[in-house]
Design an enzyme around this catalytic site. Structure first.
Site, PDB file in Angstrom:
ATOM      1  CB  SER A  10      -0.944   0.008   1.206  1.00 46.98           C
ATOM      2  OG  SER A  10      -0.192   0.078   2.405  1.00 46.98           O
ATOM      3  CB  CYS A 150      16.240   6.115  -3.384  1.00 42.89           C
ATOM      4  SG  CYS A 150      15.976   7.157  -1.935  1.00 42.89           S
TER       5      CYS A 150
END
Lengths: 351, 351, 351, 351
Positions: A10, A150
């Protein structure tokens, strides 16, 4: 064809995995778990997927996951992955973990950077640190892969050729990172409140950011010794994207062709590395704006006239190359698919 | 000199009041209450005020407020104002309320639009509805003033001259409003999360928005009868500002000079009304961009070639003319100060 | 397989066509013309396409276009298309025109809305007005198709079912449109200068916008008579996307199920129409944010409690459904390809 | 009272000067020149000033300027200032120049950084380099003052105390700057086109940026020797504001109290320096968001755990402290006014 589950579906990296996997020719999404949204339609939370799937979120159930999946992506918050991964490992499933929980190979680093003792230190070494451009063969044979952070992957891809070729002074590597708001995840806080987050240039963790640990680990391996990395991230006014500006100091006289040679030699034919160093055109250096939505890491550089500093810039989409794109790229390699499969889209422009 | 307190000072309208009052020549801020941040320095929450005040937030205490203040601004959430106002009224303090709790004069409207019975219906009529451009004399003599909602005041100022002069068909008044994120207040939610709120054009409450009740009340008075108002607000990608585009249909053949006459006649010398209708220059119509930070309501209009529709546009800063600016303007009138005092700043441009 | 040329390929709709066509399974881009950038690599101008093509822009040459292409897209500025189209028509090529030059069927409208006499009025009727959801069969058999304006198609798709079913008062149709900066094209002006365009809500052409002509033409056909359309566009702070808020007044008592029935009946199985009307989730109404990059037109509505007003909202990406996406959809129909081909991507989220 | 002229008043720094000067208690604006907009009303170009002045732009005329002004601000493009300044100097007027034309004291730097021979090298030394925090007494007695570049002043104020106190290794000073679009001025280009400039993190001039010359000049003086400065600016998605992240390496073991001491000692009571280093609150480090519209330079810092790197962050509004605010501060000092006069406004928040 591989049956895949997304555990923790989610959030933003979960949604991005679903976007990629629902259109992937060789993958079938059989499960998307979310405790909070169990039984809710996926498209109610990931509204961009309206019309693409009637899948509903389900609660986490080990037996169900084991029977319905061949490979799972765990895109749970840091700390939550390590609670489900040991049991998943025991089922023999292939696992691609997007959390930080299995990235660091020295368990002492978890205490130092994350503040806790790692509960399964033995498992750490079983996970391949999943940057395909650095260890493609290892990933091809792996069952357990841990995807990089990232800002870590964006920095590492920029710096690896320089460190490997011993072109720079490894005691003064500065990474000044700029990142969009999606990097903070889906949970609203005052720091991500639009009125407070709009038009900022907000330094956060200017020293000792957690991703530093991964960068030091990976570049240290290439350097053959421990090296410091000085990274400072900044939140800027965009949703997706990272630019890492790496300020480095050549360890010996360097020329532009030598730098090109190091980069081209290190990345001889990587599908998701693009070199951007162009005197003409508006995007003559890497810019997250032209990678958003794609799986590219764009890399460019500039050398001082007196060669005293080498600035390397790298740009990624933090949810793609910085997370879910690399995760799918890892799956492709693990499964023997074409590495590019499902990751072919260029950025939108302008957007 | 007036000693003022700000009750509920940690939100955006509270912070804006403090910004205006700390530099106001005739006001001294003696109290800023916040339950959540009691004893915290004001500048920790309103970081723009660092260096301007050493004031600390204090918890709400009626005796303290009564003894230290001559006038209080209540900038509490809707529903919370009505809990403290009755006791404040009893102390004889002057009150400028920024909530919705005393705006509507017919207590039935609270049930209809807010879903509850108003606990002090008798107090409603004692509060003047504080749009200075509509009832300046009443405000000058008032002890209790209730400030209008941000989209309400922006719409009412645009439409009042037309309704008063019976120039438009009052059964087809459409107000299409666009508003920045600060209108949603300081509390983070998924709807205001930067990643979700950036670059949206998000309709919310396209019918039956609460501010409609105020607009109907005020324009109905000017019309001499009940009239419907069709307002639809949209969240757009900016922090401050409102544009109301009012689509109206002339009730009789209209010309541009007649429209000018209605507006100039209605606002003969208002310091915070500017007319913007300019064939040259980039900002030929009202635009929130050039009112942000100021207390202006800019008004402009355009008529269809066949005069079949009259579009009126009005722009305000929702935290200034839409809230705290009007509140200070009301204080100025109530105290006999120059109406412009503390509100002289133009917008920054560009910003 | 179809060999396609993009005439006028350096602008935003041209770049978007190239992005779509370079990845289209049944298309091969053989020519991309640009006078300004002749011989420059396409990826220097459309930086997102770096790595996707080594195509270079070429100057316009009728013979070359005729011999290398089966179908051409003309994405030239308004007024420029009509200079090349007549000669292209004579070559027998299939043509999808993205300009306004062949949209209006009554040549008098060009004088009224564009200020010039149309030089080839006879050609106007030979071009099919290319909204696939309205006249799919006609497009399937067509050689010449003219694509609608971005705000026109977004409005028409929202309103067509209501007008066709005579559910609304056709003398009071208000379309309040909000659009991103890419709608202004690639040419920099002070109006699109970032410092001036950031955080605006700028009304432009609040009456008599040119797209009104197309909407009146198409809805008038469905209504069976001439009807006025009251459209007012606003520039808002995003790059891509349109939201049209259509304020309409039911011509008879209406209920929500009746409205649903009209929409579902009109669009029984359109691949690019999604209905969005959801009590749960953040995107309960159409919002350009969740269509950007996709070819969808999302449509939703809300009815006043007393059914006195029906608000219909529609959202598109102005460069996709509003231009190049519809152009490719038209090509797919004209060529007998799957209508969805090359247009399957959902929006990124968040972005 | 001082009669002031703004030479080159139609750009962003010119508009900002007018905004500040029109409300300045001791200044009267008598002339605002603009060749392009001669005879146009100032508020048509600087729309935020509508209602504040009926001044019209006038063409440049030396006699008129001399007779109507006591002091002039020259806010002309680089290269244009040097064409008018020599004649202005001869008239005996006080001059505050906002261009780069008289900032550098070594004329050879103009050839190196700007590419031309300076036409009046003798004048260079007559202009005081106008950073009030560095040489207030000199400015107080000066007739000719040259204001620093926006990134230069932001960097210099951050680094001066460290360099002066010899706390850092002066051969590895990295300044990573992030700046809003207004820094590019008022002239539209493709680089500032909203569609291209929105959501970028665009490196430009990653080496050898012109402002480097000023920083080297000023810090070199404090260091007592020539030092390199490694600055790389980045365009980010906001209109106003600069953040300079200065990555430095202590030249000896440093502690946080020692750093504090250096800063507090260097800036004992500067009205426009604020120190921001706060464990609580959202804005614990400098952020342009909370200085926009004000004249502050906010400064904060963070030290690595092992004291191997010291990160200093400084934030300004590029049009205020970075240009017109400093210019007015210089005027205040030159005229013997209160240094704060006309510069008291805090930032808006949120905005």
């Amino acid at each position: 064809m591989v049956r895949v589950g997304v555990i923790g579906a989610s959030g933003y990296t979960g949604g991005e995995l679903l976007r990629l996997l629902l259109l992937h020719e060789e993958a079938e999404v059989t499960i998307a778990t979310s405790r909070q949204y169990a039984e809710e339609y996926v498209y109610r939370i990931h509204s961009n997927l309206r019309g693409y799937t009637d899948l509903q979120f389900s609660d986490w159930n080990l037996d169900e996951v084991t029977s319905k999946c061949d490979l799972v992506f765990t895109s749970l918050p840091h700390g939550a992955s390590m609670k489900v991964i040991p049991s998943l490992v025991n089922t023999g499933l292939k696992i691609v973990d997007l959390s930080a929980d299995y990235r660091l190979k020295d368990s002492a680093d978890y205490l130092k950077y994350y503040g806790y003792e790692h509960p399964n230190p033995d498992l750490l070494k079983k996970f391949v640190f999943g940057i395909p451009e650095l260890r493609k063969d290892e990933i091809r044979g792996a069952r357990l892969v841990s995807c990089p952070g990232c800002m870590a992957v964006t920095s590492i891809l920029a710096l690896a050729p320089l460190v490997k070729n011993k072109l720079i002074d490894t005691s003064h590597i500065v990474v000044d990172a700029k990142i969009g708001s999606s990097g903070a995840g889906v949970k609203p806080t005052i720091a991500t409140h639009h009125s407070e987050r709009f038009s900022v240039v907000r330094p956060y963790k200017p020293v000792s950011h957690r991703h530093t640990a991964e960068i030091k680990q990976e570049l240290g391996k290439l350097a053959g010794s421990k090296i410091p990395i000085y990274m400072s991230p900044h939140a800027v006014n965009m949703v997706r994207g990272i630019l890492c500006t790496c300020h480095t100091f050549p360890s010996k006289p360097l020329t532009v062709p030598e730098i090109w040679k190091a980069y081209r030699g290190f990345y001889p034919e990587e599908p998701f590395i693009r070199f951007v160093r162009d005197k003409r055109g508006l995007y003559g250096y890497p810019d997250p704006k032209v990678v958003v939505g794609s799986n590219f890491c764009d890399i460019g550089f500039e050398l001082e006239d007196d060669a005293s500093r080498l600035v390397v810039m790298s740009a990624t989409d933090n949810l793609m190359k910085g997370a879910s794109g690399t995760a799918v790229q890892n799956m492709n390699l693990m499964m023997g698919f074409n590495e590019r499969m499902g990751l072919e889209a260029p950025a939108l422009h302008p957007a």
